[in-house]
Design a protein around this motif. Structure first.
Motif, PDB file in Angstrom:
ATOM      1  N   SER A 258       0.816  -1.212   0.000  1.00  0.00           N
ATOM      2  CA  SER A 258       0.000   0.000   0.000  1.00  0.00           C
ATOM      3  C   SER A 258       0.849   1.261   0.000  1.00  0.00           C
ATOM      4  CB  SER A 258      -0.914   0.006   1.238  1.00  0.00           C
ATOM      5  OG  SER A 258      -0.142  -0.048   2.423  1.00  0.00           O
ATOM      6  N   GLY A 259       2.166   1.121  -0.090  1.00  0.00           N
ATOM      7  CA  GLY A 259       3.053   2.274  -0.050  1.00  0.00           C
ATOM      8  C   GLY A 259       3.908   2.391  -1.289  1.00  0.00           C
ATOM      9  N   THR A 260       5.046   3.048  -1.140  1.00  0.00           N
ATOM     10  CA  THR A 260       5.986   3.253  -2.244  1.00  0.00           C
ATOM     11  C   THR A 260       7.103   2.225  -2.166  1.00  0.00           C
ATOM     12  OG1 THR A 260       5.513   5.620  -2.369  1.00  0.00           O
ATOM     13  CG2 THR A 260       7.620   4.882  -3.274  1.00  0.00           C
ATOM     14  N   LEU A 261       7.384   1.560  -3.284  1.00  0.00           N
ATOM     15  CA  LEU A 261       8.449   0.559  -3.335  1.00  0.00           C
ATOM     16  C   LEU A 261       9.749   1.204  -3.797  1.00  0.00           C
ATOM     17  CD1 LEU A 261       6.654  -2.520  -4.958  1.00  0.00           C
ATOM     18  CD2 LEU A 261       6.888  -1.918  -2.549  1.00  0.00           C
ATOM     19  N   VAL A 262      10.824   0.969  -3.040  1.00  0.00           N
ATOM     20  CA  VAL A 262      12.131   1.512  -3.403  1.00  0.00           C
ATOM     21  C   VAL A 262      13.172   0.404  -3.393  1.00  0.00           C
ATOM     22  CG1 VAL A 262      11.693   3.868  -2.601  1.00  0.00           C
ATOM     23  CG2 VAL A 262      12.584   2.175  -0.996  1.00  0.00           C
ATOM     24  N   VAL A 309       7.781   1.673   1.660  1.00  0.00           N
ATOM     25  CA  VAL A 309       7.729   2.812   2.579  1.00  0.00           C
ATOM     26  C   VAL A 309       6.290   3.302   2.638  1.00  0.00           C
ATOM     27  CG1 VAL A 309       8.652   5.088   3.148  1.00  0.00           C
ATOM     28  CG2 VAL A 309      10.087   3.427   1.931  1.00  0.00           C
ATOM     29  N   ILE A 310       5.741   3.383   3.855  1.00  0.00           N
ATOM     30  CA  ILE A 310       4.328   3.697   4.043  1.00  0.00           C
ATOM     31  C   ILE A 310       4.184   4.978   4.864  1.00  0.00           C
ATOM     32  CG2 ILE A 310       2.128   2.858   4.961  1.00  0.00           C
ATOM     33  CD1 ILE A 310       3.360   0.004   4.754  1.00  0.00           C
ATOM     34  N   GLY A 311       3.303   5.869   4.435  1.00  0.00           N
ATOM     35  CA  GLY A 311       3.055   7.108   5.163  1.00  0.00           C
ATOM     36  C   GLY A 311       2.460   8.166   4.249  1.00  0.00           C
ATOM     37  N   GLU A 312       2.385   9.389   4.766  1.00  0.00           N
ATOM     38  CA  GLU A 312       1.935  10.504   3.942  1.00  0.00           C
ATOM     39  C   GLU A 312       2.954  10.735   2.823  1.00  0.00           C
ATOM     40  OE1 GLU A 312      -0.868  12.138   4.153  1.00  0.00           O
ATOM     41  OE2 GLU A 312      -1.566  11.007   5.911  1.00  0.00           O
ATOM     42  N   GLN A 313       2.466  11.145   1.644  1.00  0.00           N
ATOM     43  CA  GLN A 313       3.339  11.269   0.490  1.00  0.00           C
ATOM     44  C   GLN A 313       4.507  12.213   0.738  1.00  0.00           C
ATOM     45  OE1 GLN A 313       3.032   9.239  -2.085  1.00  0.00           O
ATOM     46  NE2 GLN A 313       4.992  10.039  -2.805  1.00  0.00           N
ATOM     47  N   VAL A 314       4.259  13.330   1.420  1.00  0.00           N
ATOM     48  CA  VAL A 314       5.332  14.289   1.676  1.00  0.00           C
ATOM     49  C   VAL A 314       6.393  13.687   2.588  1.00  0.00           C
ATOM     50  CG1 VAL A 314       4.140  15.379   3.644  1.00  0.00           C
ATOM     51  CG2 VAL A 314       5.856  16.674   2.355  1.00  0.00           C
ATOM     52  N   GLU A 315       5.963  12.879   3.562  1.00  0.00           N
ATOM     53  CA  GLU A 315       6.917  12.223   4.458  1.00  0.00           C
ATOM     54  C   GLU A 315       7.694  11.127   3.739  1.00  0.00           C
ATOM     55  OE1 GLU A 315       7.830  13.049   7.436  1.00  0.00           O
ATOM     56  OE2 GLU A 315       6.426  14.713   7.571  1.00  0.00           O
ATOM     57  N   ILE A 316       7.003  10.430   2.850  1.00  0.00           N
ATOM     58  CA  ILE A 316       7.688   9.397   2.054  1.00  0.00           C
ATOM     59  C   ILE A 316       8.794  10.037   1.214  1.00  0.00           C
ATOM     60  CG2 ILE A 316       7.416   7.805   0.102  1.00  0.00           C
ATOM     61  CD1 ILE A 316       4.666   7.082   1.205  1.00  0.00           C
ATOM     62  N   GLN A 317       8.501  11.176   0.590  1.00  0.00           N
ATOM     63  CA  GLN A 317       9.490  11.845  -0.250  1.00  0.00           C
ATOM     64  C   GLN A 317      10.690  12.295   0.575  1.00  0.00           C
ATOM     65  OE1 GLN A 317       9.475  11.895  -3.636  1.00  0.00           O
ATOM     66  NE2 GLN A 317      11.586  12.505  -3.189  1.00  0.00           N
ATOM     67  N   ARG A 318      10.433  12.798   1.789  1.00  0.00           N
ATOM     68  CA  ARG A 318      11.537  13.200   2.663  1.00  0.00           C
ATOM     69  C   ARG A 318      12.397  11.995   3.051  1.00  0.00           C
ATOM     70  NH1 ARG A 318       7.823  17.063   6.536  1.00  0.00           N
ATOM     71  NH2 ARG A 318       7.847  18.936   5.181  1.00  0.00           N
ATOM     72  N   ALA A 319      11.731  10.883   3.325  1.00  0.00           N
ATOM     73  CA  ALA A 319      12.456   9.668   3.700  1.00  0.00           C
ATOM     74  C   ALA A 319      13.323   9.171   2.543  1.00  0.00           C
ATOM     75  CB  ALA A 319      11.475   8.584   4.136  1.00  0.00           C
ATOM     76  N   ILE A 320      12.751   9.214   1.334  1.00  0.00           N
ATOM     77  CA  ILE A 320      13.508   8.766   0.158  1.00  0.00           C
ATOM     78  C   ILE A 320      14.689   9.699  -0.101  1.00  0.00           C
ATOM     79  CG2 ILE A 320      13.393   8.466  -2.348  1.00  0.00           C
ATOM     80  CD1 ILE A 320      10.529   7.427  -1.962  1.00  0.00           C
ATOM     81  N   GLN A 329      22.476   5.382  -4.414  1.00  0.00           N
ATOM     82  CA  GLN A 329      21.754   4.579  -5.394  1.00  0.00           C
ATOM     83  C   GLN A 329      20.443   4.078  -4.794  1.00  0.00           C
ATOM     84  OE1 GLN A 329      25.417   2.239  -6.878  1.00  0.00           O
ATOM     85  NE2 GLN A 329      24.075   2.400  -8.664  1.00  0.00           N
ATOM     86  N   VAL A 330      19.402   4.864  -4.990  1.00  0.00           N
ATOM     87  CA  VAL A 330      18.057   4.541  -4.519  1.00  0.00           C
ATOM     88  C   VAL A 330      17.109   4.739  -5.700  1.00  0.00           C
ATOM     89  CG1 VAL A 330      16.205   5.138  -2.926  1.00  0.00           C
ATOM     90  CG2 VAL A 330      18.598   5.282  -2.159  1.00  0.00           C
ATOM     91  N   GLU A 331      16.343   3.706  -6.012  1.00  0.00           N
ATOM     92  CA  GLU A 331      15.426   3.771  -7.162  1.00  0.00           C
ATOM     93  C   GLU A 331      13.995   3.552  -6.698  1.00  0.00           C
ATOM     94  OE1 GLU A 331      14.420   1.208 -11.220  1.00  0.00           O
ATOM     95  OE2 GLU A 331      16.097   0.645  -9.928  1.00  0.00           O
ATOM     96  N   VAL A 332      13.112   4.470  -7.039  1.00  0.00           N
ATOM     97  CA  VAL A 332      11.692   4.285  -6.761  1.00  0.00           C
ATOM     98  C   VAL A 332      11.136   3.353  -7.836  1.00  0.00           C
ATOM     99  CG1 VAL A 332       9.434   5.362  -6.556  1.00  0.00           C
ATOM    100  CG2 VAL A 332      11.459   6.538  -5.663  1.00  0.00           C
ATOM    101  N   ILE A 333      10.701   2.172  -7.422  1.00  0.00           N
ATOM    102  CA  ILE A 333      10.212   1.182  -8.367  1.00  0.00           C
ATOM    103  C   ILE A 333       8.757   1.436  -8.735  1.00  0.00           C
ATOM    104  CG2 ILE A 333       9.743  -1.278  -8.710  1.00  0.00           C
ATOM    105  CD1 ILE A 333      12.010  -1.859  -6.761  1.00  0.00           C
ATOM    106  N   LYS A 334       7.961   1.701  -7.713  1.00  0.00           N
ATOM    107  CA  LYS A 334       6.541   1.845  -7.974  1.00  0.00           C
ATOM    108  C   LYS A 334       5.852   2.472  -6.777  1.00  0.00           C
ATOM    109  CE  LYS A 334       2.584  -0.849  -9.676  1.00  0.00           C
ATOM    110  NZ  LYS A 334       2.091  -2.195  -9.993  1.00  0.00           N
ATOM    111  N   HIS A 335       4.907   3.340  -7.046  1.00  0.00           N
ATOM    112  CA  HIS A 335       4.048   3.850  -5.974  1.00  0.00           C
ATOM    113  C   HIS A 335       2.723   3.108  -6.074  1.00  0.00           C
ATOM    114  CE1 HIS A 335       2.197   6.381  -2.994  1.00  0.00           C
ATOM    115  NE2 HIS A 335       1.196   6.636  -3.826  1.00  0.00           N
ATOM    116  N   VAL A 336       2.393   2.384  -5.011  1.00  0.00           N
ATOM    117  CA  VAL A 336       1.189   1.561  -5.026  1.00  0.00           C
ATOM    118  C   VAL A 336       0.112   2.264  -4.208  1.00  0.00           C
ATOM    119  CG1 VAL A 336       0.200  -0.677  -4.476  1.00  0.00           C
ATOM    120  CG2 VAL A 336       2.592  -0.501  -5.163  1.00  0.00           C
ATOM    121  N   SER A 337      -1.041   2.459  -4.789  1.00  0.00           N
ATOM    122  CA  SER A 337      -2.155   3.057  -4.054  1.00  0.00           C
ATOM    123  C   SER A 337      -3.344   2.115  -4.092  1.00  0.00           C
ATOM    124  CB  SER A 337      -2.541   4.414  -4.666  1.00  0.00           C
ATOM    125  OG  SER A 337      -2.878   4.249  -6.015  1.00  0.00           O
ATOM    126  N   LYS A 338      -3.982   1.952  -2.943  1.00  0.00           N
ATOM    127  CA  LYS A 338      -5.102   1.000  -2.858  1.00  0.00           C
ATOM    128  C   LYS A 338      -6.432   1.750  -2.833  1.00  0.00           C
ATOM    129  CE  LYS A 338      -4.648  -2.805  -0.605  1.00  0.00           C
ATOM    130  NZ  LYS A 338      -4.529  -3.845   0.436  1.00  0.00           N
TER     131      LYS A 338
END
Length: 338
Positions: A258-262, A309-320, A329-338
């Motif tokens: 349910s979150g962003t895959l990195v 990574v699960i949370g509010e989008q702005v917090e996810i972006q800060r974490a990434i 070397q960090v790659e965002v694979i997919k943002h999954v939304s349910k």
């Protein structure tokens, strides 16, 4: 130690023209283990055979230990070849001769007297772990033992270079590991430069300092093995790397995200650092490690993990962003939304 300059090998007949090696230039340093990787038909074995002029290049230069072998012929070429040993997938042992006689054959051909031959053969059989097999015949040996005999034979005249043409392809995984350990031992103890032809990246991972990837007679990518694994550029190289570092996530696992895959890569000392736990402590997100492993490329760690990574989008972006600053070397694979 080995310099190949614009090597081309062309096979011509009345009806066809086939380019086996297409303008390849490589430099292999003294004392390193160098891998040449490619699928069947890539030209890698032809290139290897050009190094000791078993295949004479159509054009280019083959310089081994400061000598251009293409300028030699006859006796001078045969003498130069004595500094280049070679082992093959098929062993090529003489079935009617004992292990001792198979190894001694190269020394006899080089004119070494009988007493020195015996001393040298026993020394080599001890080196490859076959001191107790001297009087046995090839038919009495396992595949790994046969390859050890062929390695001993290749080392008979104290070569500076050892060429290995798919030397482990006919062996099971356990025996392959033992032969690779022997090659590392030979490289470490004798300082011999080793060139390995293979279609298996696992072999490159285990023993090769640097490697080249070949396709259609050309080198498409080349560099230190660790960098090739950590940051492959070409699609073919990525395909080879995936055989060792396979990170395909099952579809069912993705359905439950349910979150962003990195995708995170930890290089060298980073593999032991607490980057992920630091990120979770300092940001308002939760994290799940979905897949991961640490491989050792020539004993240097390379860690690759896939994390949700699960949370509010702005917090996810800060974490990434934090992860990118720490790991590069960090790659965002997919943002999954349910």
């Amino acid at each position: 130690m080995i310099t190949l300059e614009s090597i081309e090998k062309v096979y011509e007949s009345k009806s066809s023209r086939v380019v086996g090696v297409d303008n390849v230039s490589l430099s292999i340093e003294k004392g390193e283990i160098y891998g040449i990787v490619g699928y069947s038909g890539a030209g890698k074995s032809t290139l290897l055979r050009c190094i000791n002029i078993l295949e004479r290049p159509t054009s280019g230069k083959v310089i081994v230990d400061g000598v251009d072998l293409l300028e030699l012929s006859g006796k001078r070429l045969r003498e130069a070849r004595q500094s280049i040993g070679m082992i093959f997938q098929g062993f090529y042992l003489v079935s009617s001769k004992t292990v001792f006689e198979n190894v001694a054959f190269a020394l006899k051909a080089a004119g070494v007297d009988r007493a020195k031959r015996e001393e040298r053969v026993l020394e080599l059989l001890s080196l490859v772990g076959l001191a107790d097999k001297a009087n046995q015949y090839p038919s009495q040996l396992s595949g790994g033992q046969k390859q050890r005999v062929s390695i001993a034979r290749a080392l008979a005249n104290s070569p500076k270079v050892l060429l290995c043409d798919e030397a482990t392809s006919a062996l099971d995984p356990s025996t392959t590991k033992s032969i690779l350990s022997l090659l590392k031992k030979i490289n470490d103890e004798l300082g011999i430069t080793i060139v390995i032809i293979t279609h298996e990246m696992e072999i490159v991972k285990e023993v090769c300092d640097r490697c080249a990837v070949m396709q259609d007679g050309k080198v498409v990518e080349e560099g230190p093995s660790y960098e090739i694994f950590a940051n492959p550029k070409e699609d073919l190289t990525k395909e080879f790397i995936q055989t060792v570092l396979d990170f395909q996530l099952p579809a069912k696992l993705l359905e439950n995200c349910s979150g962003t895959l990195v995708r995170l890569q930890f290089r060298g000392e980073q593999a032991g650092e607490s980057v992920v736990s630091d990120m979770l402590q300092n940001h308002k997100v939760k994290g799940n490690i979905l897949h991961g492993k640490v491989e050792y490329i020539r004993e240097k760690p390379l860690g690759i993990f896939i994390m949700e990574v699960i949370g509010e989008q702005v917090e996810i972006q800060r974490a990434i962003s934090y992860l990118q600053d720490r790991l590069k070397q960090v790659e965002v694979i997919k943002h999954v939304s349910k």
